[in-house]
Write a protein that holds these residues in place. Structure first.
Motif, mmCIF file in Angstrom:
data_model
loop_
_atom_site.group_PDB
_atom_site.id
_atom_site.type_symbol
_atom_site.label_atom_id
_atom_site.label_comp_id
_atom_site.label_asym_id
_atom_site.label_seq_id
_atom_site.Cartn_x
_atom_site.Cartn_y
_atom_site.Cartn_z
ATOM 1 N N GLU A 1 0.843 -1.204 0.000
ATOM 2 C CA GLU A 1 0.000 0.000 0.000
ATOM 3 C C GLU A 1 0.875 1.249 0.000
ATOM 4 O OE1 GLU A 1 -3.123 0.227 3.117
ATOM 5 O OE2 GLU A 1 -1.991 1.987 3.786
ATOM 6 N N THR A 2 0.506 2.247 -0.802
ATOM 7 C CA THR A 2 1.208 3.525 -0.797
ATOM 8 C C THR A 2 0.184 4.642 -0.602
ATOM 9 O OG1 THR A 2 1.087 3.691 -3.217
ATOM 10 C CG2 THR A 2 3.089 2.721 -2.276
ATOM 11 N N SER A 3 0.660 5.789 -0.104
ATOM 12 C CA SER A 3 -0.259 6.888 0.165
ATOM 13 C C SER A 3 0.454 8.230 0.055
ATOM 14 C CB SER A 3 -0.864 6.745 1.565
ATOM 15 O OG SER A 3 0.152 6.803 2.545
ATOM 16 N N SER B 1 -0.314 12.013 1.783
ATOM 17 C CA SER B 1 -1.166 12.656 2.776
ATOM 18 C C SER B 1 -0.715 14.086 3.045
ATOM 19 C CB SER B 1 -1.142 11.873 4.095
ATOM 20 O OG SER B 1 -1.602 10.549 3.905
ATOM 21 N N TYR C 1 -4.847 6.952 -1.045
ATOM 22 C CA TYR C 1 -4.187 5.654 -0.925
ATOM 23 C C TYR C 1 -4.346 4.858 -2.216
ATOM 24 C CZ TYR C 1 -4.071 6.525 4.104
ATOM 25 O OH TYR C 1 -3.844 7.066 5.343
ATOM 26 N N PHE D 1 -4.853 0.147 -1.154
ATOM 27 C CA PHE D 1 -5.133 0.130 0.288
ATOM 28 C C PHE D 1 -5.397 -1.303 0.745
ATOM 29 C CE2 PHE D 1 -7.939 0.370 3.943
ATOM 30 C CZ PHE D 1 -7.384 1.377 4.715
#
Length: 195
Positions: A101-103, A105, A128, A131
């Motif tokens: 998972e990458t995000s 923010s 995300y 997710f």
């Protein structure tokens, strides 16, 4: 991580490197892995800016890149329950196709102190990709020749947005007593999913 102080403004920069490697071994107890190995890595930068306007008020903004690898049990773990009637049997099965998972923010907020009151308020928004949602119902399945009416496994949700805000206050009543109150509101939305 590095902090650069420019008068009332502080700029914080940083980068983190994550590497994940899973190499399960076959067991003599009859357990068979559903995925021989998995590895992934990522650089995750961070940039923050804070502006100290006065002891009563500091404004700040923060951007972070996130990375979260699947847990070993989400990839090749398994569990089942066959107690009761067959219609109530259920199982948790691993997902060998699970991705990291990458995000991205962003958080904006303010904090400070007024008399005996410390306070903070913040709003955030995160986007995300892939997710990781654990224990998702995928319907019926068959494990080792046994049919289960309900099966759960971890799944990647292709695009997820999570937004919200937080409020916090800390009031010193005297030298021995203080009271703290906090409130958070979070909303998550999944645009589609990789199943």
């Amino acid at each position: 991580q590095n902090d650069a102080v420019l008068g009332p403004v502080t700029v914080t920069t940083g980068v983190r490197y994550d590497r994940y490697s899973l190499t399960p071994k076959r067991s003599t107890t009859g357990y068979v892995t559903t995925y021989d190995k998995l590895s992934d890595s990522a650089f995750s930068p961070k940039l923050g800016v804070s502006w100290n306007l006065a002891p009563e008020l500091t404004l700040y903004g923060l951007y972070t890149r996130g990375f979260r690898a699947p847990q070993a049990g989400q990839i090749n773990g398994s569990f089942s329950n066959t107690n009761g009637a067959p219609a109530s049997w259920y199982a948790y099965i691993g997902n060998p196709n699970l991705k990291s998972e990458t995000s991205d923010s962003v958080e904006l907020g303010a904090r400070g102190k007024v008399a005996q009151l410390k306070y903070s308020v913040a709003g955030f928004h995160g986007k995300y990709k892939d997710f990781i949602a654990d224990s998702q119902n995928v319907g019926a399945c068959t494990v080792d020749g046994i049919s289960f009416a309900t099966c759960n496994q971890a799944l990647n949700l292709n695009r997820v947005n999570i937004s919200g805000f937080e409020l916090r206050g800390d009031l010193a009543l005297n030298d021995a007593w203080r009271t703290t109150a906090a409130y958070a509101h979070i909303v998550g939305r999944s645009r589609n999913n990789n199943t």
